[in-house]
Design a protein around this motif. Structure first.
Motif, mmCIF file in Angstrom:
data_model
loop_
_atom_site.group_PDB
_atom_site.id
_atom_site.type_symbol
_atom_site.label_atom_id
_atom_site.label_comp_id
_atom_site.label_asym_id
_atom_site.label_seq_id
_atom_site.Cartn_x
_atom_site.Cartn_y
_atom_site.Cartn_z
ATOM 1 N N ASP A 405 3.933 -9.767 1.477
ATOM 2 C CA ASP A 405 4.605 -8.672 0.787
ATOM 3 C C ASP A 405 4.512 -7.452 1.695
ATOM 4 O O ASP A 405 4.339 -7.584 2.907
ATOM 5 N N VAL A 406 4.576 -6.272 1.133
ATOM 6 C CA VAL A 406 4.610 -5.056 1.944
ATOM 7 C C VAL A 406 3.494 -4.108 1.515
ATOM 8 O O VAL A 406 3.319 -3.837 0.323
ATOM 9 N N LEU A 438 6.457 -13.498 -2.534
ATOM 10 C CA LEU A 438 6.393 -14.669 -3.394
ATOM 11 C C LEU A 438 7.703 -15.463 -3.390
ATOM 12 O O LEU A 438 7.692 -16.668 -3.129
ATOM 13 N N PRO A 439 8.855 -14.848 -3.671
ATOM 14 C CA PRO A 439 10.097 -15.644 -3.625
ATOM 15 C C PRO A 439 10.430 -16.148 -2.228
ATOM 16 O O PRO A 439 10.983 -17.247 -2.087
ATOM 17 N N ASN A 465 7.579 -9.039 -8.237
ATOM 18 C CA ASN A 465 8.334 -10.255 -8.568
ATOM 19 C C ASN A 465 7.406 -11.343 -9.102
ATOM 20 O O ASN A 465 7.604 -12.520 -8.831
ATOM 21 N N ILE A 466 6.409 -10.937 -9.894
ATOM 22 C CA ILE A 466 5.411 -11.890 -10.376
ATOM 23 C C ILE A 466 6.030 -12.953 -11.282
ATOM 24 O O ILE A 466 5.506 -14.053 -11.441
ATOM 25 N N GLN A 467 7.210 -12.633 -11.844
ATOM 26 C CA GLN A 467 7.886 -13.615 -12.698
ATOM 27 C C GLN A 467 8.263 -14.885 -11.932
ATOM 28 O O GLN A 467 8.475 -15.942 -12.530
ATOM 29 N N GLU A 468 8.284 -14.808 -10.599
ATOM 30 C CA GLU A 468 8.646 -15.990 -9.806
ATOM 31 C C GLU A 468 7.520 -17.020 -9.738
ATOM 32 O O GLU A 468 7.708 -18.108 -9.179
ATOM 33 N N LEU A 469 6.370 -16.709 -10.329
ATOM 34 C CA LEU A 469 5.351 -17.743 -10.503
ATOM 35 C C LEU A 469 5.906 -18.850 -11.397
ATOM 36 O O LEU A 469 5.519 -20.021 -11.273
#
Length: 575
Positions: A405-406, A438-439, A465-469
Motif C-alpha cells: 500500500d502507500v 490488497l486488490p 479497500n478492506i472490503q476486498e478481503l
C-alpha cells in the motif's frame, strides 16, 4: 455473420488472450455481463470498482501483459477512475470497459449518467465512447495496441447500453497481431546509431558515472540489457521507486533507491557523479529533490521511449527516444569493441565504484533510526528477513511476490525488502494511492497461482479497500496480508513531526478496529505476529496455499530515514 455489441466485446477480448476480467455489474453494463456468462471468460467480483482496476493492475504489473476491468455507468465508472489514474501515472497497460446510458439519453441527466469519457480523458492514454456496435471491431483491437505500444498506459472504452445490445452484420473478425504501434518522435536508426556511439564515448571519458533506472527498465528484457552493459562497464546503479527490481538489490552494483527516502549512497552518488545514464526514468520530484543540486556537475545521457520526458526536467547532453531493451545491448557492444579505453578514467571509475560500494554498506543498517524506547517490532529488520522467514516455512524466496500500500510501510519495503527481479515488487508510485496493495495482490495471485503474494500494508492503508478481503476469501488465493499497526497515518504523522512542530492534526487514530477479528469474519486465517512465535510458519505455510492475514505492532515514532524535506537537496537528509 451477426453479433451483438456484447458478443463482439467478449469475442475480441478472448482473441487478445483475456480469460479473466474484474468488475461489478450495474444497470448500464448488464447486457455485457449477460453475455459474459456464455463467453468462457472468468469474472472476479470485487466489492468496489476501484479494486477492479487494481486487480487488473496486479495482473498487468506482475506479467507485463494488459489486463481488463469492467464498471457500470455513473458511480461505478467514477469509482474506477482512481485506479485508472494510478495506471496512467505508473504506465500500466489496462483496458477499462464501462457501461453508459443509452445514446438517446446522453446529456439528459439520466439515472447514473456521468460523462465518463470527458472525465477520463486527462487520466488515460486514450479514451473513446463508441456510438455503434460496429465501431467495437476497431476500438477493442486499437485499445490493446495503444495500451501496450511505446510507453504503456490505460485505455478506456465507454459503451452505451443500447450499443451492447445492438446487433450488427460483418464479414470477418479483425486480424489480431502482436505488432505494436510505432511511438511518435522515436529516434530513427541513423540517429540511434550515432547517439549511442556518442554515449559510449562519453561513458569511457567519465570518472564518476552512475546509471539511473526507472519503471521503463522494470521488465525482463530491459534487465537483461542492463546486465549486459554492466558486464563491460562497471558503474553504480540507483533506481527510482518504480525501477526497483530492474537490478537485483543484493547485487554489487545496486546502491538503492534515490530521493526523499532514498539511500544515502544513492543520493550521494547522484550528487557527486560526473555522468548520469538515465534509462526509462523521468526525474520526478520525489526522486530528485531540489533539481539544481541533484546532479550539479554531471552530464545527462537520457534514454526514454517517451519523447515528452526528454529535456522536461533536465536538459540532456545526449538523448535517445527509444526503448531501453534495444538500446543498452548496442551500447554495451560499442564499449566492448573499443580497443583502448582511457587508462586514467578507467582507474578513477574503479576507485569511484569501490567508494560507492563501501558507502552502500553503511547506508541502510536495519537499526537505522530505530526507536530505542520501543519494545515492538523493528520494521526494517522484519522486512529484510521476510524471505528467510518464508524459506523456513518451505517457500523459496524467489517464489514470493510483493505488493504494498502507500505510506511508511511502503518506504520501509522499498528500502529493505530484497527485490531480486523485475515484476516482483508492485507498488503505487506516482499517484501514491492508499488501498492499492490488497486488490493488486489479488490480481497478482490470480496471474501467478504457483507463487505466494505478500501484501505489505499499514493500519491506515488497509482500511481503504478492506472490503476486498471478501474477494480474497472467495477466490481462496495464496496471499499473505501483513499489516503494520502503529495507530497513526504514519507518513502524515512523520511529516507533521518534522515540518509542523509535532502538531499531529488528524493523523492519530482515536480507536483502531480489531483487524484480526475482521479478517476472521471474512473467513481468513488471522495471525498475531506480536504474540505468536510461529507466525511465519503459519503465514507462509504451503499447506492449503490459502490466504492469511498477519498484524505486527510497530512504534509510531519509528521514522522512515533518510527523510529529505520538500524543496531541499537529497544530500540534506535528516539522519
Amino acid at each position: 455473420m451477426k453479433k451483438t455489441g456484447s458478443q463482439i466485446i467478449t469475442e475480441l477480448l478472448k482473441m487478445h488472450g483475456i480469460n479473466l476480467v474484474a468488475g461489478i455489474p450495474g444497470g448500464s453494463i448488464l447486457p455485457l455481463y449477460d453475455e459474459l456468462t456464455r463467453s468462457g471468460i472468468q469474472h472476479v467480483l470485487v466489492r468496489q470498482e476501484q479494486a477492479a482496476g487494481f486487480v487488473a493492475q496486479g495482473i498487468a504489473r506482475s506479467t507485463g501483459k494488459p489486463a481488463v476491468c469492467f464498471a457500470t455507468s455513473g458511480p461505478g465508472a467514477m469509482n474506477l477512475l482512481t485506479s485508472i489514474a494510478d495506471a496512467k501515472c505508473d504506465s500500466i497497460p489496462i483496458i477499462a470497459i464501462t457501461g453508459q446510458v443509452n445514446t438517446t439519453m446522453l446529456g439528459t441527466d439520466a439515472f447514473q449518467e456521468c460523462d465518463t469519457f470527458g472525465l477520463s480523458f486527462p487520466i488515460t492514454k486514450h479514451s473513446v465512447m463508441v456510438k455503434s456496435a460496429k465501431e467495437l471491431l476497431e476500438a477493442i483491437p486499437m485499445a490493446f495496441k495503444i495500451a501496450t505500444s511505446g510507453r504503456p498506459g490505460p485505455v478506456l472504452i465507454d459503451v452505451p447500453r443500447n450499443i451492447q445490445l445492438e446487433e450488427v452484420e460483418f464479414d470477418s473478425w479483425p486480424k489480431i497481431t502482436n505488432k505494436k504501434l510505432e511511438p511518435k518522435f522515436r529516434s530513427n536508426k541513423k540517429e540511434m546509431a550515432s547517439t549511442l556511439k556518442e554515449m559510449s564515448a562519453a561513458l569511457l571519458k567519465a570518472k564518476k558515472p552512475v546509471m539511473f533506472v526507472g519503471g521503463g527498465c522494470n521488465n525482463p528484457s530491459s534487465a537483461k540489457g542492463i546486465s549486459e552493459l554492466l558486464e563491460v562497464y562497471e558503474m553504480p546503479v540507483i533506481s527510482s521507486l518504480m525501477g526497483i527490481g530492474a537490478v537485483p538489490s543484493n547485487g554489487k552494483h545496486y546502491l538503492g533507491m534515490v530521493g526523499m527516502h532514498g539511500s544515502i549512497a544513492a543520493n550521494r552518488a547522484m550528487h557527486d557523479s560526473d555522468l548520469v545514464l538515465a534509462c526509462g526514468v523521468r526525474f520526478d520530484d520525489r526522486a530528485i529533490g531540489l533539481a539544481s543540486k541533484f546532479c550539479p556537475d554531471a552530464k545527462i545521457l537520457h534514454i526514454d521511449i517517451d519523447a515528452a520526458e526528454i529535456n522536461k526536467i533536465f536538459i540532456a547532453n545526449l538523448s535517445l527516444v527509444a526503448d531501453v531493451e534495444s538500446s543498452l545491448p548496442v551500447l554495451a557492444e560499442l564499449i566492448r569493441e573499443t580497443a583502448k579505453a582511457p587508462k586514467d578514467e578507467a582507474k578513477a571509475r574503479a576507485a569511484w565504484f569501490k567508494e560507492m560500494a563501501s558507502l552502500r554498506k553503511e547506508s541502510f543498517s536495519v537499526e537505522c533510526g530505530k526507536d530505542k524506547k520501543s519494545k515492538v517490532t523493528n520494521p526494517r529488520a522484519f522486512l529484510a528477513n521476510l524471505p528467510e522467514k518464508a524459506k523456513e516455512a518451505g517457500l523459496k524466496p524467489e517464489d514470493l511476490l510483493v505488493t504494498t500500500d502507500v505510506g511508511q510501510h511502503q518506504m520501509f519495503a522499498a528500502q529493505y525488502y530484497p527485490v531480486l527481479a523485475p515484476h516482483t515488487f508492485l507498488t503505487s508510485g506516482s499517484l501514491g494511492t492508499m488501498g492499492f496493495g490488497l486488490p493488486a495482490a489479488v490480481g497478482c495471485a490470480i496471474a501467478n497461482p504457483k507463487k505466494r503474494t505478500v501484501c505489505i500494508s499499514g493500519d491506515g492503508s488497509i482500511m481503504m479497500n478492506i472490503q476486498e478481503l471478501a474477494t480474497l476469501a472467495e477466490l481462496d488465493l495464496p496471499v499473505t496480508v501483513i499489516v503494520f499497526v502503529n495507530g497513526t497515518l504514519g507518513m502524515v504523522y512523520q511529516q507533521q513531526k518534522y515540518l509542523f512542530e509535532k502538531n499531529y492534526s488528524a493523523s492519530v487514530f482515536k480507536g483502531n478496529p480489531d483487524l484480526l477479528s475482521i479478517a476472521k469474519g471474512f473467513g481468513i486465517e488471522a495471525i498475531n505476529a506480536d504474540t505468536d512465535k510461529d507466525w511465519a510458519k503459519k503465514a507462509f505455510a504451503k499447506t492449503g496455499n490459502k490466504p492469511r492475514f498477519v498484524t505486527v505492532s510497530v512504534s509510531s515514532e519509528e521514522d522512515v530515514l533518510p527523510f529529505v524535506k520538500a524543496g531541499k537537496a537529497n544530500i540534506e537528509s535528516i539522519n
